[in-house]
Design an enzyme around this catalytic site. Structure first.
Site, mmCIF file in Angstrom:
data_model
loop_
_atom_site.group_PDB
_atom_site.id
_atom_site.type_symbol
_atom_site.label_atom_id
_atom_site.label_comp_id
_atom_site.label_asym_id
_atom_site.label_seq_id
_atom_site.Cartn_x
_atom_site.Cartn_y
_atom_site.Cartn_z
ATOM 1 N N ASP A 36 36.658 43.797 48.920
ATOM 2 C CA ASP A 36 36.703 45.031 49.703
ATOM 3 C C ASP A 36 35.270 45.429 50.067
ATOM 4 O O ASP A 36 34.499 45.874 49.207
ATOM 5 C CB ASP A 36 37.377 46.135 48.878
ATOM 6 N N ASP A 54 38.727 36.323 48.227
ATOM 7 C CA ASP A 54 38.959 36.254 46.795
ATOM 8 C C ASP A 54 38.765 34.822 46.333
ATOM 9 O O ASP A 54 38.686 33.888 47.144
ATOM 10 C CB ASP A 54 40.382 36.735 46.474
ATOM 11 N N ALA A 75 31.858 37.081 38.956
ATOM 12 C CA ALA A 75 33.170 37.718 39.057
ATOM 13 C C ALA A 75 34.029 37.351 37.860
ATOM 14 O O ALA A 75 34.059 36.194 37.429
ATOM 15 C CB ALA A 75 33.862 37.286 40.351
ATOM 16 N N TYR A 141 40.594 36.696 27.602
ATOM 17 C CA TYR A 141 39.270 36.727 28.225
ATOM 18 C C TYR A 141 38.391 35.619 27.660
ATOM 19 O O TYR A 141 37.755 34.866 28.405
ATOM 20 C CB TYR A 141 38.630 38.099 27.994
ATOM 21 N N LYS A 145 37.266 32.001 29.618
ATOM 22 C CA LYS A 145 35.849 31.681 29.817
ATOM 23 C C LYS A 145 35.516 30.309 29.221
ATOM 24 O O LYS A 145 34.749 29.532 29.813
ATOM 25 C CB LYS A 145 34.975 32.769 29.186
#
Length: 289
Positions: A36, A54, A75, A141, A145
């Site tokens: 955005d 994206d 990101a 998370y 990663k």
């Protein structure tokens, strides 16, 4: 190697926005990939070029990496997001898609910001980059990663792609509300008041990334980055007057004293990195929290 044309993802986030502002001020030619554009007016005003898209949009990725010297991929979906599928899609699959698009476009260098949360809690010393990490970590998370790191290392080994991975401590500073946001989570997780947190100021994230951007001979390497003085969770909460409400007064002795503590000697020895903000208290005294 000239690394002046940079793509940064995650540029509207807490860490990415502050990093992009700093490298724009240093004269880098910066392109940002954002979902955005309305969230990045300050960066556009400072000179950032915007590509809308994206990480799951192949056309957007191709446009984003065209003509780029280096990618700094920041990101991510964070640990506080209650969307396991989204975390995996963004942090793992999105990273791999961006890396492959970068290879196809002839990008020279790819830096991935990972996290110190990939480490477990059972080490008997500060965590090092070559310690075994658990790909099946129940924390989405962390495991996402780790999976992304593994894929990037494979691209380096199999295709010679110049990747560098930076595992961040807890990032704070520059009026970032990250600390205020984490304190209620510490209470929810029932963390011990004597546990320590290894933190890193936004200034030092920018310093470490810039060093990795320009240093030769570090292909395929992983680095930890944090400050020189981990702070106890009690001290951190107490600095906001919240210690009494955050920790269990009946807690026993601390069992895992090195949970959350990282060894940063590799980054120091390889790049000459020295934290500009060596502790939370220095940041407080300089009024850069």
């Amino acid at each position: 190697m000239n690394m002046k044309k940079i793509l940064v993802t995650g540029a509207t986030g807490k860490v990415g926005s502050r990093f992009v502002s700093r490298i724009l001020a240093k004269g880098y030619d910066v392109r940002i990939l954002v979902r955005d554009a309305a969230k990045a007016p300050a960066l556009v005003e400072r000179g950032a070029e915007v590509v809308i898209g994206d990480l799951d949009n192949s056309d957007a990725l191709s446009a984003a990496v065209k003509g780029i010297d280096a990618v700094i991929h920041m990101a991510a979906y964070f640990r506080t997001v209650n969307d396991t599928e989204g975390i995996i899609r963004t942090n793992h699959a999105g990273t791999v898609a961006l890396a492959n698009a970068s290879i196809a476009a002839g990008v020279k260098r790819f830096i991935f910001t990972s996290t110190g949360n990939v480490y477990g809690s059972d080490y008997q010393r500060p965590s090092k980059e070559d310690d075994v990490v658990n790909i099946n970590d129940p924390r989405a998370y962390s495991s996402s990663k780790i999976a992304a790191e593994n894929e990037l290392i494979s691209l380096y080994k199999n295709k010679g792609f110049d990747i560098r991975i930076l595992r961040l401590g807890f990032v704070y500073g520059d009026r970032d509300p990250h600390i205020e946001e984490i304190i209620p989570i510490l209470k929810k997780w029932k963390r011990h008041s004597a546990s320590r947190m290894h933190m890193v100021h936004h200034l030092d994230v920018a310093l470490a990334l810039t060093l990795l951007l320009h240093a030769d001979g570090l292909n395929g390497e992983i680095f930890n980055v944090a400050d020189d003085a981990p702070i106890s969770l009690y001290e951190l909460a107490d600095s906001f007057g919240l210690a009494a409400d955050t920790f269990d007064p009946a807690e026993g002795p601390l069992v895992k004293p090195f949970e959350g503590i990282m060894d940063i000697s590799k980054l120091r020895n390889s790049t000459g990195f020295r934290p500009l903000v060596p502790s939370y208290y220095v940041a407080r005294d300089l009024d850069i929290l």
